[in-house]
Design a protein around this motif. Sequence first.
Motif, PDB file in Angstrom:
ATOM      1  N   ASP A   5       0.819  -1.197   0.000  1.00  0.00           N
ATOM      2  CA  ASP A   5       0.000   0.000   0.000  1.00  0.00           C
ATOM      3  C   ASP A   5       0.849   1.241   0.000  1.00  0.00           C
ATOM      4  O   ASP A   5       0.361   2.322  -0.210  1.00  0.00           O
ATOM      5  N   LYS A   6       2.111   1.108   0.270  1.00  0.00           N
ATOM      6  CA  LYS A   6       2.914   2.311   0.350  1.00  0.00           C
ATOM      7  C   LYS A   6       2.880   3.082  -0.947  1.00  0.00           C
ATOM      8  O   LYS A   6       2.658   4.276  -0.957  1.00  0.00           O
ATOM      9  N   PRO A   7       3.102   2.436  -2.054  1.00  0.00           N
ATOM     10  CA  PRO A   7       3.041   3.234  -3.279  1.00  0.00           C
ATOM     11  C   PRO A   7       1.627   3.393  -3.807  1.00  0.00           C
ATOM     12  O   PRO A   7       1.379   3.111  -4.962  1.00  0.00           O
ATOM     13  N   ILE A   8       0.719   3.843  -2.961  1.00  0.00           N
ATOM     14  CA  ILE A   8      -0.600   4.173  -3.480  1.00  0.00           C
ATOM     15  C   ILE A   8      -0.443   5.413  -4.317  1.00  0.00           C
ATOM     16  O   ILE A   8       0.098   6.403  -3.874  1.00  0.00           O
TER      17      ILE A   8
ATOM     18  N   PRO B   8       9.269  -1.895  -2.180  1.00  0.00           N
ATOM     19  CA  PRO B   8       7.938  -2.338  -2.641  1.00  0.00           C
ATOM     20  C   PRO B   8       7.939  -2.764  -4.098  1.00  0.00           C
ATOM     21  O   PRO B   8       7.288  -3.718  -4.462  1.00  0.00           O
ATOM     22  N   GLU B  12       6.717  -6.216  -5.517  1.00  0.00           N
ATOM     23  CA  GLU B  12       5.676  -6.494  -6.500  1.00  0.00           C
ATOM     24  C   GLU B  12       6.190  -7.404  -7.580  1.00  0.00           C
ATOM     25  O   GLU B  12       5.497  -8.274  -8.066  1.00  0.00           O
ATOM     26  N   ARG B 177      -4.798  -1.496   6.563  1.00  0.00           N
ATOM     27  CA  ARG B 177      -4.840  -0.823   5.269  1.00  0.00           C
ATOM     28  C   ARG B 177      -5.747   0.380   5.307  1.00  0.00           C
ATOM     29  O   ARG B 177      -5.413   1.456   4.813  1.00  0.00           O
ATOM     30  N   GLU B 180      -4.198   3.221   7.084  1.00  0.00           N
ATOM     31  CA  GLU B 180      -3.213   3.938   6.270  1.00  0.00           C
ATOM     32  C   GLU B 180      -3.886   4.932   5.359  1.00  0.00           C
ATOM     33  O   GLU B 180      -3.458   6.071   5.225  1.00  0.00           O
ATOM     34  N   ARG B 181      -4.930   4.463   4.714  1.00  0.00           N
ATOM     35  CA  ARG B 181      -5.566   5.356   3.759  1.00  0.00           C
ATOM     36  C   ARG B 181      -6.274   6.493   4.449  1.00  0.00           C
ATOM     37  O   ARG B 181      -6.331   7.603   3.915  1.00  0.00           O
TER      38      ARG B 181
END
Lengths: 156, 352
Positions: A5-8, B8, B12, B177, B180-181
């Motif tokens: 989620d870090k690179p949203i 990250p 991925e 999650r 975080e958002r």
Amino acid sequence: MASADKPINTDVPEKDVFALHFLQSLSNLRRQNTFNSPEKTNDRVKKIKKAAYVSMARAAGGTNRLWSRALLRRAAKENNKIVRFPRRKKRVTCLRRRSNRRDPVEEEEAERLRNLVPGGGGMGTSKLMEETAHYIKCLSMQVKVMQCLVDGLAPK
Amino acid sequence: RTSTFPTPSSQEKVWKMMNSSLLTPSSSSHVQTPATTFDHEDFLDQIFASSPWPSDEAPPPPPPSSDGFVDSRHQQIMMMPLPSHHQNEVVDGSSVHSLYNGFSAGGSLPFHIPQGTAGGMMNQQGQALTQNQPQVSASIATGGTAAAPPQSRTKVRARRGQATDPHSIAERLRRERIAERMKGLQELVPNGNKTDKASMLDEIIDYVKFLQLQVKVLSMSRLGGGASNSQISEENTSSAVAGGNQATGNSNDSLTMTEHQVAKLMEEDMGSAMQYLQGKGLCLMPISLATAISTATCHSRNTLIPGAAGGVGGHPSSPNLSGMTVQSTNKVKLSGNGVTEGSPPLVVKEAL
């Protein structure tokens, strides 16, 4: 995956992109014959508003964002146009695999948010928040653009 | 054994590699008692070789030999729990260790799930993780490995068979999650300093409504010359929402907008202008009265008597009009000079 989620990505294009799209849509509107009749201000206002939203959706990310796709689809339906969206590699709608995804405490608020953000009905809560963030950014950008136009065109 | 976690993007890539290079699910339930305790150490050393974990070190495509099969499998397995541990940045060697104990050569059980939903898993990586973990932990239980000491910080760590209710893990991940958002949203929304999640959501909702309202009003005021009364009156109900936000961060924008709106309305009909203002919690009054009130009772939070305002504002050609909000918490002055029909330049002042 929490770490992914870090690179949203909630980047939003610059103001001029929005301005360009909006002005283009406005000039398209002007060319319509029925537009400049002074009586039907209601329709005019509605058309402008719709043009604002559609141009915002296009400027903000086209079909790469869930909310913009939903907005464009909704607008196209109103115009009885059939819009075909290219199939994305990732799935657009999240898989609802678990029964207890919704936390009942926050769910009513999430419902309200879903009603506000276009396309919110088909999203899980976390995706909804992501889309909301992007939507808010785009909305504020659009408002800024429109405000600048209004100020620029205001009679002295 | 510690290491820094992969970036990250490399993660991925790792995920993609995992999903793409998944081997056939044919070997279903080979996850069983650890017949052979292979050398974990080598794996771990290999994988946590250097910091940061470059994507090149991602597991190579599985070689045909069975040993290589096992290796890549296990390397792939290795990576699964890592993303969830990124906060702690400590590879719990022993817990990962115990993961491996459940696998013998050719064990591919945890990969069933990601493989079956490979496409969707990309979106649901966290859930893939959680789905795999219980499987793994179940196999661990059968393997009878020693339980590593549970992490004290986040409960996500507890991957033991007992407390790892798959639903609760998923719940926790999900909540993380969402939190975080929410943090990201907090920075966007003005007045986002509320710590309570519910009130934060309220703020967000109000802000979205406010922005949409702004778009609507702006599309009315521009080109539109003279919005009809009906539209304004339906705005009044929703502008109460905007009123709350006006004072916080967007005061300039919304007041300018309000000015324009009121100006246009005043051109047509004073009554509609008054209605509009009242809907927003504003009213019109002579400047003299406003200044008198502001100087006399700077800190008072009394609401104005609407009658006083109404009685004064009924003159379309009165030279000086000013307005003050009736909001109890914030007072905003809307003062104007020379309101004539045609071009009313309104000046907005913000008081206390």
